[in-house]
Design an enzyme around this catalytic site. Structure first.
Site, short mmCIF file in Angstrom:
data_model
loop_
_atom_site.label_atom_id
_atom_site.label_comp_id
_atom_site.label_asym_id
_atom_site.label_seq_id
_atom_site.Cartn_x
_atom_site.Cartn_y
_atom_site.Cartn_z
N ASP A 1 13.08 -4.98 4.00
CA ASP A 1 12.45 -3.76 4.51
C ASP A 1 11.10 -3.50 3.82
O ASP A 1 10.14 -3.07 4.46
CB ASP A 1 13.37 -2.55 4.33
CG ASP A 1 14.46 -2.49 5.38
OD1 ASP A 1 14.29 -3.09 6.47
OD2 ASP A 1 15.50 -1.85 5.12
N GLU A 2 11.03 -3.76 2.50
CA GLU A 2 9.76 -3.62 1.79
C GLU A 2 8.73 -4.60 2.34
O GLU A 2 7.55 -4.26 2.50
CB GLU A 2 9.94 -3.87 0.30
CG GLU A 2 10.65 -2.75 -0.41
CD GLU A 2 10.91 -3.07 -1.87
OE1 GLU A 2 10.59 -4.19 -2.33
OE2 GLU A 2 11.44 -2.20 -2.56
N LEU A 3 9.19 -5.81 2.63
CA LEU A 3 8.29 -6.83 3.19
C LEU A 3 7.73 -6.39 4.54
O LEU A 3 6.55 -6.57 4.81
CB LEU A 3 9.02 -8.17 3.30
CG LEU A 3 8.19 -9.35 3.76
CD1 LEU A 3 7.03 -9.62 2.81
CD2 LEU A 3 9.08 -10.59 3.87
#
Length: 138
Positions: A64-66
């Protein structure tokens, strides 16, 4: 383990990384909601460094951060620098070995949200195609 280093805009050189990390850590207090603070830090950053490891894809948090980092790259021109730590970039692109295992688990776990899994697959392929550093010396 997922490791993303976000460098704040006002620091223009990588040599200032430790100052930026110290500054960011000072802004996080015990009890702060990291799930809200981290996306904001990513958005306010000029550079994101992504450290890919063999277990990277097993973390939905990392994926999700990516997604957020690559969104900032597209929309804000953020610089993204990948580091491939003990992992072959082609394994990430082709989603082989530990990456295949992780996505098989995600497909079982998120069967009703397969579109999310496909989004993670796509963003991982995209990020692994960026020019970066391979810790294996290749």
């Amino acid at each position: 383990m997922c490791a993303i280093l976000a460098l704040h805009r006002r620091w223009s050189k990588l040599s200032h990384c430790s100052q930026v990390i110290d500054e960011y850590e000072d802004r996080l207090e015990k009890g702060d909601d990291v799930s809200r603070a981290l996306p904001k830090a990513i958005e306010e950053s000029a550079i994101s460094i992504i450290i890919f490891s063999t277990n990277y894809a097993s973390s939905t948090w990392c994926l999700d951060e990516l997604l957020h980092i690559l969104k900032c790259k597209k929309e804000k021109g953020q610089i993204v620098l990948p580091i491939f730590h003990g992992v072959d970039p082609s394994d990430i692109r082709g989603q082989k070995r530990s990456f295949a295992d992780a996505f098989n688990e995600h497909e079982q776990r998120f069967g009703n949200r397969i579109d999310k899994v496909q989004e993670w697959r796509q963003v991982l392929k995209e990020a692994s195609g960026l020019c970066g550093w391979d810790s294996r010396g290749k």
